[in-house]
Design a protein around this motif. Structure first.
Motif, PDB file in Angstrom:
ATOM      1  N   LEU A  36     117.054  80.103  53.027  1.00 20.72           N
ATOM      2  CA  LEU A  36     115.711  80.892  52.951  1.00 20.72           C
ATOM      3  C   LEU A  36     114.603  79.835  52.888  1.00 20.72           C
ATOM      4  O   LEU A  36     114.120  79.247  52.277  1.00 20.72           O
ATOM      5  CB  LEU A  36     115.756  81.526  51.406  1.00 20.72           C
ATOM      6  N   ASP A  37     114.052  79.967  54.251  1.00 26.56           N
ATOM      7  CA  ASP A  37     112.902  79.108  54.673  1.00 26.56           C
ATOM      8  C   ASP A  37     111.692  79.670  53.901  1.00 26.56           C
ATOM      9  O   ASP A  37     111.102  80.766  54.236  1.00 26.56           O
ATOM     10  CB  ASP A  37     112.650  79.080  55.848  1.00 26.56           C
ATOM     11  N   CYS A  38     111.267  78.723  53.075  1.00 26.51           N
ATOM     12  CA  CYS A  38     109.789  79.263  52.440  1.00 26.51           C
ATOM     13  C   CYS A  38     108.511  78.649  52.959  1.00 26.51           C
ATOM     14  O   CYS A  38     107.550  78.496  52.154  1.00 26.51           O
ATOM     15  CB  CYS A  38     109.955  78.730  50.719  1.00 26.51           C
ATOM     16  N   SER A  39     108.543  78.085  54.201  1.00 30.16           N
ATOM     17  CA  SER A  39     107.460  77.412  54.744  1.00 30.16           C
ATOM     18  C   SER A  39     106.255  78.407  54.827  1.00 30.16           C
ATOM     19  O   SER A  39     105.131  78.030  54.817  1.00 30.16           O
ATOM     20  CB  SER A  39     107.843  76.704  55.936  1.00 30.16           C
ATOM     21  N   ARG A  40     106.568  79.582  55.015  1.00 29.17           N
ATOM     22  CA  ARG A  40     105.301  80.579  54.943  1.00 29.17           C
ATOM     23  C   ARG A  40     105.265  81.305  53.929  1.00 29.17           C
ATOM     24  O   ARG A  40     104.429  82.499  53.800  1.00 29.17           O
ATOM     25  CB  ARG A  40     105.939  81.533  56.283  1.00 29.17           C
ATOM     26  N   LEU A  41     105.845  80.979  52.739  1.00 26.79           N
ATOM     27  CA  LEU A  41     105.552  81.676  51.715  1.00 26.79           C
ATOM     28  C   LEU A  41     104.439  80.820  50.784  1.00 26.79           C
ATOM     29  O   LEU A  41     104.765  79.779  50.273  1.00 26.79           O
ATOM     30  CB  LEU A  41     106.892  81.832  50.927  1.00 26.79           C
ATOM     31  N   ARG A  42     103.327  81.746  50.352  1.00 26.39           N
ATOM     32  CA  ARG A  42     102.375  81.088  49.663  1.00 26.39           C
ATOM     33  C   ARG A  42     102.425  81.633  48.252  1.00 26.39           C
ATOM     34  O   ARG A  42     101.797  81.401  47.380  1.00 26.39           O
ATOM     35  CB  ARG A  42     100.906  81.434  50.488  1.00 26.39           C
ATOM     36  N   TRP A  43     103.042  83.121  48.144  1.00 31.62           N
ATOM     37  CA  TRP A  43     102.606  83.783  46.884  1.00 31.62           C
ATOM     38  C   TRP A  43     104.081  84.511  46.534  1.00 31.62           C
ATOM     39  O   TRP A  43     104.554  85.156  47.671  1.00 31.62           O
ATOM     40  CB  TRP A  43     101.537  84.601  46.866  1.00 31.62           C
ATOM     41  N   LEU A  44     104.539  84.377  45.613  1.00 29.94           N
ATOM     42  CA  LEU A  44     105.865  85.229  45.118  1.00 29.94           C
ATOM     43  C   LEU A  44     105.309  85.507  43.813  1.00 29.94           C
ATOM     44  O   LEU A  44     105.259  84.884  42.570  1.00 29.94           O
ATOM     45  CB  LEU A  44     107.016  84.353  45.337  1.00 29.94           C
ATOM     46  N   ASP A  45     105.246  86.879  43.471  1.00 34.89           N
ATOM     47  CA  ASP A  45     105.234  87.492  42.189  1.00 34.89           C
ATOM     48  C   ASP A  45     106.306  87.125  41.203  1.00 34.89           C
ATOM     49  O   ASP A  45     107.441  87.370  41.527  1.00 34.89           O
ATOM     50  CB  ASP A  45     104.907  88.932  42.075  1.00 34.89           C
ATOM     51  N   ALA A  46     105.994  86.529  40.151  1.00 34.92           N
ATOM     52  CA  ALA A  46     107.278  86.137  39.293  1.00 34.92           C
ATOM     53  C   ALA A  46     108.087  87.331  38.919  1.00 34.92           C
ATOM     54  O   ALA A  46     109.284  86.896  38.944  1.00 34.92           O
ATOM     55  CB  ALA A  46     106.863  85.414  37.841  1.00 34.92           C
ATOM     56  N   ASN A  47     107.590  88.450  38.740  1.00 34.60           N
ATOM     57  CA  ASN A  47     108.566  89.398  38.534  1.00 34.60           C
ATOM     58  C   ASN A  47     109.317  90.109  39.644  1.00 34.60           C
ATOM     59  O   ASN A  47     110.287  90.765  39.452  1.00 34.60           O
ATOM     60  CB  ASN A  47     107.715  90.931  37.652  1.00 34.60           C
ATOM     61  N   LEU A  48     109.262  89.471  40.738  1.00 28.24           N
ATOM     62  CA  LEU A  48     110.303  89.523  41.809  1.00 28.24           C
ATOM     63  C   LEU A  48     111.269  88.633  41.911  1.00 28.24           C
ATOM     64  O   LEU A  48     112.221  88.872  42.709  1.00 28.24           O
ATOM     65  CB  LEU A  48     109.354  89.419  43.315  1.00 28.24           C
ATOM     66  N   SER A  49     111.336  88.013  41.088  1.00 28.02           N
ATOM     67  CA  SER A  49     112.544  86.711  40.926  1.00 28.02           C
ATOM     68  C   SER A  49     113.966  87.529  40.803  1.00 28.02           C
ATOM     69  O   SER A  49     115.042  87.305  41.404  1.00 28.02           O
ATOM     70  CB  SER A  49     112.464  85.773  39.841  1.00 28.02           C
ATOM     71  N   ALA A  50     113.705  88.622  39.744  1.00 30.14           N
ATOM     72  CA  ALA A  50     115.197  89.166  39.253  1.00 30.14           C
ATOM     73  C   ALA A  50     115.573  89.915  40.527  1.00 30.14           C
ATOM     74  O   ALA A  50     116.464  89.864  40.711  1.00 30.14           O
ATOM     75  CB  ALA A  50     114.868  90.025  38.105  1.00 30.14           C
ATOM     76  N   PRO A  51     114.589  90.797  41.130  1.00 34.08           N
ATOM     77  CA  PRO A  51     115.237  91.743  42.320  1.00 34.08           C
ATOM     78  C   PRO A  51     115.632  90.712  43.212  1.00 34.08           C
ATOM     79  O   PRO A  51     116.640  91.113  44.063  1.00 34.08           O
ATOM     80  CB  PRO A  51     113.878  92.482  42.732  1.00 34.08           C
ATOM     81  N   LEU A  52     115.126  89.484  43.620  1.00 39.22           N
ATOM     82  CA  LEU A  52     115.233  88.520  44.584  1.00 39.22           C
ATOM     83  C   LEU A  52     116.870  88.110  44.048  1.00 39.22           C
ATOM     84  O   LEU A  52     117.859  87.921  45.256  1.00 39.22           O
ATOM     85  CB  LEU A  52     114.632  87.288  44.671  1.00 39.22           C
ATOM     86  N   SER A  53     117.097  87.720  43.088  1.00 47.12           N
ATOM     87  CA  SER A  53     118.192  87.392  42.426  1.00 47.12           C
ATOM     88  C   SER A  53     119.218  88.458  42.808  1.00 47.12           C
ATOM     89  O   SER A  53     120.284  88.211  42.937  1.00 47.12           O
ATOM     90  CB  SER A  53     118.197  86.848  41.136  1.00 47.12           C
ATOM     91  N   ALA A  54     119.084  89.632  42.313  1.00 42.87           N
ATOM     92  CA  ALA A  54     119.962  90.690  42.707  1.00 42.87           C
ATOM     93  C   ALA A  54     120.309  90.799  44.320  1.00 42.87           C
ATOM     94  O   ALA A  54     121.411  91.110  44.667  1.00 42.87           O
ATOM     95  CB  ALA A  54     119.205  92.102  42.163  1.00 42.87           C
ATOM     96  N   VAL A  55     119.260  90.687  45.119  1.00 46.16           N
ATOM     97  CA  VAL A  55     119.597  90.970  46.663  1.00 46.16           C
ATOM     98  C   VAL A  55     120.445  89.629  47.018  1.00 46.16           C
ATOM     99  O   VAL A  55     121.413  89.982  47.440  1.00 46.16           O
ATOM    100  CB  VAL A  55     118.416  90.877  47.435  1.00 46.16           C
ATOM    101  N   MET A  56     120.316  88.427  46.323  1.00 48.66           N
ATOM    102  CA  MET A  56     121.055  87.363  46.868  1.00 48.66           C
ATOM    103  C   MET A  56     122.652  87.647  46.116  1.00 48.66           C
ATOM    104  O   MET A  56     123.438  87.394  46.914  1.00 48.66           O
ATOM    105  CB  MET A  56     120.583  86.164  46.019  1.00 48.66           C
ATOM    106  N   HIS A  57     122.744  88.128  44.887  1.00 45.62           N
ATOM    107  CA  HIS A  57     124.282  88.163  44.173  1.00 45.62           C
ATOM    108  C   HIS A  57     124.774  89.379  45.016  1.00 45.62           C
ATOM    109  O   HIS A  57     126.068  89.428  45.052  1.00 45.62           O
ATOM    110  CB  HIS A  57     123.832  88.172  42.617  1.00 45.62           C
ATOM    111  N   ALA A  58     124.037  90.328  45.403  1.00 44.38           N
ATOM    112  CA  ALA A  58     124.714  91.717  45.677  1.00 44.38           C
ATOM    113  C   ALA A  58     125.347  91.242  47.352  1.00 44.38           C
ATOM    114  O   ALA A  58     126.541  91.856  47.615  1.00 44.38           O
ATOM    115  CB  ALA A  58     123.846  92.583  46.139  1.00 44.38           C
ATOM    116  N   SER A  59     124.742  90.257  47.932  1.00 45.15           N
ATOM    117  CA  SER A  59     125.476  89.721  49.319  1.00 45.15           C
ATOM    118  C   SER A  59     126.594  88.542  49.099  1.00 45.15           C
ATOM    119  O   SER A  59     127.234  88.363  50.078  1.00 45.15           O
ATOM    120  CB  SER A  59     124.420  89.404  50.328  1.00 45.15           C
ATOM    121  N   LEU A  60     126.905  88.062  48.098  1.00 41.89           N
ATOM    122  CA  LEU A  60     127.718  87.286  47.855  1.00 41.89           C
ATOM    123  C   LEU A  60     129.129  87.382  48.067  1.00 41.89           C
ATOM    124  O   LEU A  60     129.824  87.155  49.128  1.00 41.89           O
ATOM    125  CB  LEU A  60     127.769  86.566  46.455  1.00 41.89           C
TER     126      LEU A  60
END
Length: 103
Positions: A36-60
């Protein structure tokens, strides 16, 4: 190894679309590591951490999938650490709820 470029993600249609694209990308990628390359990421709403985690864990699943964050800024690394997505020193802000996933 497949690389997914995370872009700015706010709590809006575009932010959730980014997570949907990541889910689809991970579903089609061969087993193994996804960067997950974050070089183009300047902003991530903190409340999107849980959905991001869910997406990652769903694909494990049984595919031996792993994720690695690359090009993390110090502030983004702190946010992800506070929300349990990466290991490191947690900040002292006390504004997040620890979310753990048991396997």
């Amino acid at each position: 190894m497949p690389v997914f470029y995370l872009r700015d993600a706010r709590s809006d249609f575009h932010g959730y679309s980014t997570l949907a694209w990541l889910h689809e990308f991970a579903r089609k990628a061969p087993s193994g590591e996804i960067v997950l390359d974050c070089s183009r990421l300047r902003w991530l709403d903190a409340n999107l951490s849980a959905p991001l985690s869910a997406v990652m864990h769903a694909s494990l699943g049984p595919s031996n999938r792993t994720y690695r964050f690359a090009q993390l800024s110090r502030s983004l690394a702190s946010l992800l650490c506070d929300n349990g997505l990466v290991q490191g020193e947690r900040s002292a802000r006390g504004t997040v709820i620890w979310i753990g996933v048991e396997n």
